[in-house]
Write an enzyme that holds these catalytic residues in place. Structure first.
Site, mmCIF file in Angstrom:
data_model
loop_
_atom_site.group_PDB
_atom_site.id
_atom_site.type_symbol
_atom_site.label_atom_id
_atom_site.label_comp_id
_atom_site.label_asym_id
_atom_site.label_seq_id
_atom_site.Cartn_x
_atom_site.Cartn_y
_atom_site.Cartn_z
ATOM 1 N N HIS A 138 -73.740 -21.554 64.790
ATOM 2 C CA HIS A 138 -73.409 -22.457 63.675
ATOM 3 C C HIS A 138 -73.029 -21.595 62.456
ATOM 4 C CE1 HIS A 138 -73.083 -26.011 61.442
ATOM 5 N NE2 HIS A 138 -74.327 -26.430 61.380
ATOM 6 N N GLN A 141 -72.685 -22.954 58.781
ATOM 7 C CA GLN A 141 -73.979 -23.246 58.159
ATOM 8 C C GLN A 141 -74.524 -21.999 57.457
ATOM 9 O OE1 GLN A 141 -76.031 -26.157 58.094
ATOM 10 N NE2 GLN A 141 -77.142 -24.889 56.635
ATOM 11 N N CYS A 277 -81.405 -26.412 57.600
ATOM 12 C CA CYS A 277 -79.986 -26.799 57.666
ATOM 13 C C CYS A 277 -79.799 -28.303 57.542
ATOM 14 C CB CYS A 277 -79.376 -26.285 58.963
ATOM 15 S SG CYS A 277 -80.266 -26.846 60.425
HETATM 16 N N1 NVA Z 1 -79.965 -27.013 65.832
HETATM 17 C C1 NVA Z 1 -79.478 -28.276 65.316
HETATM 18 C C2 NVA Z 1 -78.669 -28.050 64.109
HETATM 19 C C3 NVA Z 1 -78.148 -29.298 63.446
HETATM 20 C C4 NVA Z 1 -77.307 -29.024 62.240
HETATM 21 C C5 NVA Z 1 -78.684 -28.981 66.390
HETATM 22 O O1 NVA Z 1 -77.890 -28.319 67.071
HETATM 23 O O2 NVA Z 1 -78.850 -30.188 66.569
HETATM 24 N N1 CP Z 2 -76.441 -28.901 58.915
HETATM 25 C C1 CP Z 2 -75.495 -29.606 59.553
HETATM 26 O O1 CP Z 2 -74.668 -29.063 60.275
HETATM 27 O O2 CP Z 2 -75.551 -30.935 59.338
HETATM 28 P P1 CP Z 2 -74.704 -32.050 60.088
HETATM 29 O O3 CP Z 2 -75.187 -32.094 61.519
HETATM 30 O O4 CP Z 2 -75.020 -33.321 59.341
HETATM 31 O O5 CP Z 2 -73.264 -31.686 60.022
#
Ligand code: NVA
Ligand code: CP
Length: 330
Positions: A138, A141, A277
């Site tokens: 990610h 982020q 996040c």
């Molecule tokens: N680790 C989480 C991050 C969400 C922004 C997911 O992948 O659902």
């Molecule tokens: N932190 C983040 O990626 O949030 P969303 O899943 O809302 O995009």
């Protein structure tokens, strides 16, 4: 006058490794400049006549809205595409869709499952592709996270970030890499069953050493947080891993971020911030959190004066804008 390095023109970001350490921090600094300019009431036209496809296989609030507002603020446009309303990956291969999107759009922001899909989009579209979250990473982020740390501390080199929770998820992987590239000390505190891949840890240790910092992995939260400047956590069950819920709740129950842990840093009230996040499980306000009945962070910490989670969320917009501008502005 907003300036971005010419080396970042037309560049994709699928992993933080796609940028040099300096380039990564340049994007963060550009985001800080764009945020200041926006606060002064200026909406520019750095993305005038630029159109960006938002290809989303998974849900999102921050990433989707950040990308949309980032483009609109600078005179650009976006189109939001999901699997349910396009042929993407269903009736049309990723390769074919990529070639079509590349003829129509100037860039693609992708959120989904496989890192390989992001790579294919990049390979076949011929336009910059930004990874807005995959199972593996990610990176956008973490640009916002580094920006938030810079706002909180000024200099971030030598600070200590402790991530507590699911140590092998997308956020943990990218945070480890981002901290290593930024010269920030990083500790991944997670049960043995959820350790990040050995390759990723070794690569991050190597990068951190080049930047005069360290990367450590361990399983004892009380020991890990000693001297921490940032406590960071994420959900215990990431999108697409719903079948693992019971196992995760069992493994991660001892890893909840609470005030006792914050006190153990020795920096509470002085030099400590809490980051997440988002979205977060910290109260019983949502159906999902009531059903799960477990929280990775207490409401007390989430709502505390040292919690920076909403600055972090806002900074998603400024950093995604910086990425778009650095790749597409003329
Ligand atoms: N680790 C989480 C991050 C969400 C922004 C997911 O992948 O659902
Ligand atoms: N932190 C983040 O990626 O949030 P969303 O899943 O809302 O995009």
């Amino acid at each position: 006058m907003i300036k971005s390095p010419t080396a970042l023109k037309n560049r994709s970001l699928l992993s933080l490794n796609d940028f040099s350490d300096e380039e990564m921090m340049c994007v963060v600094d550009l985001a800080i400049a764009l945020k200041k300019r926006r606060a002064e009431g200026v909406r520019g036209d750095l993305l005038r006549r630029k159109n960006i496809a938002l290809v989303f296989e998974k849900g999102s609030t921050r990433t989707r809205c950040s990308a949309t507002v980032a483009a609109l603020d600078e005179g650009g446009g976006v189109e939001y595409l999901t699997r349910s309303d396009t042929h993407f990956g269903v009736k049309e291969s990723v390769k074919d869709t990529a070639r079509v999107l590349g003829r129509i759009f100037d860039g693609i922001l992708f959120r989904g499952y496989a890192q390989k899909t992001a790579e294919q989009l990049k390979q076949y579209s011929g336009v910059p592709v930004w990874n807005g979250l995959t199972d593996e990473s990610h990176p956008t982020q973490i640009l916002a996270d580094l920006m938030t740390m810079k706002e909180a501390f000024g200099e971030i080199r030598g600070k200590k970030v402790v991530y507590i929770g699911d140590g092998r998820n997308n956020v943990a992987n990218s945070l480890m890499l981002g901290c290593a590239k930024a010269g920030v000390n990083f500790f991944n505190c997670t049960p043995r069953e959820l350790l990040p891949s050995r390759n990723m840890v070794e690569e991050s240790i190597h990068l951190a050493a080049l930047n005069g910092s360290t990367v450590e992995v361990g399983s004892d939260p009380a020991a890990a947080v000693e001297g921490a400047n940032v406590i960071y956590t994420d959900v215990w069950v990431s999108m697409g891993e719903e079948t693992k819920k019971e196992e995760r709740l069992r493994l991660l129950a001892p890893y909840q971020v609470n005030m006792e842990l914050a006190e153990r840093t020795g920096n509470l009230g002085k030099d400590l911030i809490f980051m997440h996040c988002l979205p977060a499980f910290h109260d019983n306000e949502t159906e999902a959190s009531r059903e799960t009945g477990a929280q990775e962070v207490t409401d007390e910490v989430f709502e505390s004066s040292f919690s920076k989670v909403f600055d972090e969320a806002e900074n998603r917009m400024h950093t995604i804008k910086a990425l778009f501008v650095s790749a597409l502005a003329e």
